[in-house]
Design a protein around this motif. Structure first.
Motif, PDB file in Angstrom:
ATOM      1  N   LEU A  29      51.728  41.424  24.518  1.00 56.91           N
ATOM      2  CA  LEU A  29      52.483  40.637  23.551  1.00 56.91           C
ATOM      3  C   LEU A  29      52.648  39.229  24.101  1.00 56.91           C
ATOM      4  CD1 LEU A  29      55.355  43.021  22.391  1.00 56.91           C
ATOM      5  CD2 LEU A  29      53.140  42.620  21.319  1.00 56.91           C
ATOM      6  N   SER A  30      52.553  38.247  23.242  1.00 54.10           N
ATOM      7  CA  SER A  30      52.700  36.877  23.714  1.00 54.10           C
ATOM      8  C   SER A  30      53.280  35.994  22.625  1.00 54.10           C
ATOM      9  CB  SER A  30      51.351  36.318  24.175  1.00 54.10           C
ATOM     10  OG  SER A  30      50.475  36.145  23.077  1.00 54.10           O
ATOM     11  N   LEU A  31      53.947  34.934  23.068  1.00 48.14           N
ATOM     12  CA  LEU A  31      54.413  33.874  22.188  1.00 48.14           C
ATOM     13  C   LEU A  31      53.695  32.595  22.590  1.00 48.14           C
ATOM     14  CD1 LEU A  31      58.308  34.402  22.083  1.00 48.14           C
ATOM     15  CD2 LEU A  31      56.620  35.165  20.413  1.00 48.14           C
ATOM     16  N   SER A  32      53.483  31.736  21.636  1.00 50.87           N
ATOM     17  CA  SER A  32      52.854  30.457  21.928  1.00 50.87           C
ATOM     18  C   SER A  32      53.849  29.549  22.650  1.00 50.87           C
ATOM     19  CB  SER A  32      52.372  29.782  20.644  1.00 50.87           C
ATOM     20  OG  SER A  32      51.940  28.468  20.917  1.00 50.87           O
ATOM     21  N   ARG A  33      53.396  28.919  23.705  1.00 47.41           N
ATOM     22  CA  ARG A  33      54.248  28.018  24.470  1.00 47.41           C
ATOM     23  C   ARG A  33      54.747  26.859  23.619  1.00 47.41           C
ATOM     24  NH1 ARG A  33      54.605  27.833  29.883  1.00 47.41           N
ATOM     25  NH2 ARG A  33      52.844  29.280  29.982  1.00 47.41           N
ATOM     26  N   SER A  34      53.948  26.479  22.607  1.00 45.63           N
ATOM     27  CA  SER A  34      54.268  25.311  21.792  1.00 45.63           C
ATOM     28  C   SER A  34      55.016  25.646  20.501  1.00 45.63           C
ATOM     29  CB  SER A  34      52.986  24.553  21.445  1.00 45.63           C
ATOM     30  OG  SER A  34      52.080  25.396  20.756  1.00 45.63           O
ATOM     31  N   GLN A  35      55.327  26.941  20.270  1.00 45.28           N
ATOM     32  CA  GLN A  35      56.008  27.262  19.028  1.00 45.28           C
ATOM     33  C   GLN A  35      57.486  26.889  19.101  1.00 45.28           C
ATOM     34  OE1 GLN A  35      55.077  31.528  19.001  1.00 45.28           O
ATOM     35  NE2 GLN A  35      57.259  31.981  18.857  1.00 45.28           N
ATOM     36  N   SER A  36      58.070  26.652  17.937  1.00 46.17           N
ATOM     37  CA  SER A  36      59.451  26.194  17.879  1.00 46.17           C
ATOM     38  C   SER A  36      60.411  27.332  18.226  1.00 46.17           C
ATOM     39  CB  SER A  36      59.767  25.652  16.487  1.00 46.17           C
ATOM     40  OG  SER A  36      59.579  26.663  15.501  1.00 46.17           O
ATOM     41  N   ILE A  37      61.579  26.958  18.712  1.00 45.25           N
ATOM     42  CA  ILE A  37      62.610  27.942  19.040  1.00 45.25           C
ATOM     43  C   ILE A  37      63.106  28.564  17.740  1.00 45.25           C
ATOM     44  CG2 ILE A  37      64.889  28.247  20.087  1.00 45.25           C
ATOM     45  CD1 ILE A  37      64.084  25.590  21.669  1.00 45.25           C
ATOM     46  N   GLY A  38      63.181  29.883  17.711  1.00 45.34           N
ATOM     47  CA  GLY A  38      63.555  30.589  16.496  1.00 45.34           C
ATOM     48  C   GLY A  38      62.366  31.121  15.733  1.00 45.34           C
ATOM     49  N   ASN A  39      61.167  30.662  16.078  1.00 46.99           N
ATOM     50  CA  ASN A  39      59.947  31.185  15.468  1.00 46.99           C
ATOM     51  C   ASN A  39      59.652  32.537  16.091  1.00 46.99           C
ATOM     52  OD1 ASN A  39      57.364  31.803  14.631  1.00 46.99           O
ATOM     53  ND2 ASN A  39      56.539  29.750  14.948  1.00 46.99           N
ATOM     54  N   SER A  40      59.651  33.576  15.290  1.00 49.13           N
ATOM     55  CA  SER A  40      59.550  34.937  15.831  1.00 49.13           C
ATOM     56  C   SER A  40      58.130  35.500  15.786  1.00 49.13           C
ATOM     57  CB  SER A  40      60.480  35.868  15.044  1.00 49.13           C
ATOM     58  OG  SER A  40      60.126  35.900  13.669  1.00 49.13           O
ATOM     59  N   THR A  41      57.145  34.656  15.546  1.00 47.85           N
ATOM     60  CA  THR A  41      55.769  35.132  15.458  1.00 47.85           C
ATOM     61  C   THR A  41      55.256  35.552  16.831  1.00 47.85           C
ATOM     62  OG1 THR A  41      55.324  33.648  13.608  1.00 47.85           O
ATOM     63  CG2 THR A  41      53.419  34.562  14.754  1.00 47.85           C
ATOM     64  N   VAL A  42      54.775  36.780  16.927  1.00 48.70           N
ATOM     65  CA  VAL A  42      54.271  37.312  18.187  1.00 48.70           C
ATOM     66  C   VAL A  42      52.804  37.682  18.020  1.00 48.70           C
ATOM     67  CG1 VAL A  42      54.926  39.705  17.676  1.00 48.70           C
ATOM     68  CG2 VAL A  42      54.738  38.959  20.048  1.00 48.70           C
ATOM     69  N   LYS A  43      52.038  37.522  19.105  1.00 50.37           N
ATOM     70  CA  LYS A  43      50.613  37.852  19.079  1.00 50.37           C
ATOM     71  C   LYS A  43      50.343  39.005  20.040  1.00 50.37           C
ATOM     72  CE  LYS A  43      49.402  33.717  20.306  1.00 50.37           C
ATOM     73  NZ  LYS A  43      48.572  32.549  20.674  1.00 50.37           N
ATOM     74  N   GLU A  44      49.229  39.697  19.796  1.00 46.78           N
ATOM     75  CA  GLU A  44      48.836  40.802  20.667  1.00 46.78           C
ATOM     76  C   GLU A  44      47.653  40.414  21.540  1.00 46.78           C
ATOM     77  OE1 GLU A  44      48.274  44.314  18.396  1.00 46.78           O
ATOM     78  OE2 GLU A  44      50.392  44.514  17.870  1.00 46.78           O
ATOM     79  N   ASP A  45      47.480  39.140  21.740  1.00 55.30           N
ATOM     80  CA  ASP A  45      46.483  38.655  22.683  1.00 55.30           C
ATOM     81  C   ASP A  45      47.039  37.386  23.303  1.00 55.30           C
ATOM     82  OD1 ASP A  45      46.328  36.827  20.661  1.00 55.30           O
ATOM     83  OD2 ASP A  45      44.309  37.363  20.019  1.00 55.30           O
ATOM     84  N   GLY A  46      46.343  36.854  24.256  1.00 52.20           N
ATOM     85  CA  GLY A  46      46.840  35.669  24.929  1.00 52.20           C
ATOM     86  C   GLY A  46      45.758  34.646  25.178  1.00 52.20           C
ATOM     87  N   ASP A  47      46.147  33.384  25.250  1.00 53.09           N
ATOM     88  CA  ASP A  47      45.235  32.314  25.632  1.00 53.09           C
ATOM     89  C   ASP A  47      45.960  31.408  26.622  1.00 53.09           C
ATOM     90  OD1 ASP A  47      46.940  30.625  24.118  1.00 53.09           O
ATOM     91  OD2 ASP A  47      45.760  31.009  22.300  1.00 53.09           O
ATOM     92  N   GLU A  48      45.383  30.292  26.942  1.00 54.98           N
ATOM     93  CA  GLU A  48      45.970  29.402  27.940  1.00 54.98           C
ATOM     94  C   GLU A  48      47.326  28.846  27.517  1.00 54.98           C
ATOM     95  OE1 GLU A  48      44.985  28.808  31.039  1.00 54.98           O
ATOM     96  OE2 GLU A  48      43.473  30.343  30.677  1.00 54.98           O
ATOM     97  N   ASN A  49      47.583  28.855  26.211  1.00 51.44           N
ATOM     98  CA  ASN A  49      48.848  28.311  25.711  1.00 51.44           C
ATOM     99  C   ASN A  49      49.882  29.403  25.448  1.00 51.44           C
ATOM    100  OD1 ASN A  49      50.422  26.008  24.877  1.00 51.44           O
ATOM    101  ND2 ASN A  49      50.160  26.691  22.756  1.00 51.44           N
ATOM    102  N   SER A  50      49.575  30.619  25.848  1.00 52.19           N
ATOM    103  CA  SER A  50      50.449  31.754  25.556  1.00 52.19           C
ATOM    104  C   SER A  50      51.341  32.093  26.744  1.00 52.19           C
ATOM    105  CB  SER A  50      49.620  32.987  25.187  1.00 52.19           C
ATOM    106  OG  SER A  50      48.853  32.751  24.036  1.00 52.19           O
TER     107      SER A  50
END
Length: 365
Positions: A92-113
């Motif tokens: 599970l990962s969140l984007s480093r650049s996503q806004s606070i309160g944004n609850s979108t989660v991903k099931e993969d990762g990249d350099e920005n995760s």
């Protein structure tokens, strides 16, 4: 959504004089934290900028993915995102650049995760009470909230000041070193009757049981190799009898070990103790398990096959909360707050004595 609530009595929250034993903080209590932290959080550009860890701190980063404060009650919820490898063959990962309160989660990762898991904490300042809200696919790292808030005050709050020699001190008034430090101290609510029963039976204890649950963590190239897991694999492989070492069954056994997501070990040993030793073990267990340890300790008495687990004395409530599971979305702090508030009376029953209007005693950690 199914949840498990664990209860903590907050004994200290704020900056206290290093030498005196005052019960009231000099500054930096709940109200100060809510005001300062919420203002600081609003100024943060994205999730990646919410880590409070200082340059000299070790360990993984902890971020604040969401925060909600209810002005009428004074209660608040902090949702943390704990950087870590993940469980159950899912990343599970969140984007480093996503806004606070944004609850979108991903099931993969990249350099920005930021790979990790969420954790949810509900504070009731008027009762000096903190609830850890365990939800599916959330972290049980209870130290994370203590580490995060303490690091915020020590590294980022307006109270941090520097004297002419370059030394750091903390004060709510410029130029005045109040010789204080931030403290967040809590006690875990436990069933004291169960512990007393075990202590009374100390002379009859004949075995100590340890159960260890080890989870295989998924990782990526940015994380360290799981050396401990590999050592376990090697140890398990050595358990294969010689007569199986070259056949297909041996290969299947090794493959099953390597692919397993979790492993459980139970160790039983003869044990004798007295009331003094069992008290010491219980206190040590309480302290070590503040961090949500996967190790369980239990005892058996003479003539009984039933194991008395120390973890059973920790007061927890399993309850269905009105939180809908949405694909690739984490519950927001507001949603968690509303869900807890709607069932707050029921949730607080295990630790709240309605007749005396007082909380049950908690065991100091």
């Amino acid at each position: 959504m199914k949840s498990e609530i664990t209860y903590f009595k907050i004994n200290k929250f704020g900056f206290y004089n290093k030498k005196s034993l005052t019960e009231v903080p000099l500054f930096g209590g709940y109200e100060h934290f809510i005001q300062l932290f919420s203002n600081w959080l609003k100024k943060q550009e994205n999730l990646g900028s919410t880590s409070t860890k200082g340059p000299d701190n070790s360990g993984n980063n902890i971020y604040c993915s969401d925060f909600y404060h209810d002005e009428s009650s004074g209660n608040f919820v902090i949702t943390l995102w704990n950087e870590m490898s993940n469980v159950e063959n899912k990343v599970l990962s969140l984007s480093r650049s996503q806004s606070i309160g944004n609850s979108t989660v991903k099931e993969d990762g990249d350099e920005n995760s930021i790979i990790g898991l969420p954790s949810y904490f509900y504070f009731i300042p008027k009762k000096d009470l903190m609830l850890h809200v365990g939800l599916p696919q959330s972290s049980d790292n209870l130290r994370s909230i203590k580490q995060y808030i303490s690091s915020y005050f020590k590294n980022l709050s307006k109270y941090k000041q520097t004297n002419s020699d370059g030394d750091t001190y903390y004060s709510d008034s410029e130029g005045e070193d109040k010789k204080c430090q931030f403290r967040l101290v809590w006690s875990k609510y436990t069933n004291q009757a169960e512990k007393k029963s075990l202590i009374d039976k100390a002379e009859n204890i004949s075995k100590i049981i340890q159960k260890v649950h080890i989870t295989k963590y998924e990782t990526d190239d940015r994380h360290l190799v799981r050396k401990g897991w590999e050592k376990l694999n090697n140890a398990f492989n050595e358990l294969i009898p010689n007569f199986m070492s070259d056949d297909d069954d041996s290969k299947l056994f090794k493959d099953a070990i390597n692919e397993a997501s979790n492993r459980d070990f139970t160790i039983s040993s003869p044990f004798k103790c007295d009331s003094h030793l069992i008290k010491k073990i219980i206190n040590q267990y309480d302290q070590e398990n503040e961090n949500g340890s996967n190790n369980l300790i239990g005892f058996r008495t003479k003539g009984s096959s039933k194991t008395i687990w120390l973890s059973d004395s920790i007061i927890k409530t399993k309850i269905d909360l009105d939180i809908k599971s949405i694909d690739k979305k984490l519950p927001t702090a507001t949603v968690v707050f509303i869900a807890i508030s709607e069932k707050q009376e029921e949730i607080l029953l295990p630790v709240y004595n309605e007749d005396e209007d007082t909380m049950k005693n908690a065991v100091n950690q």
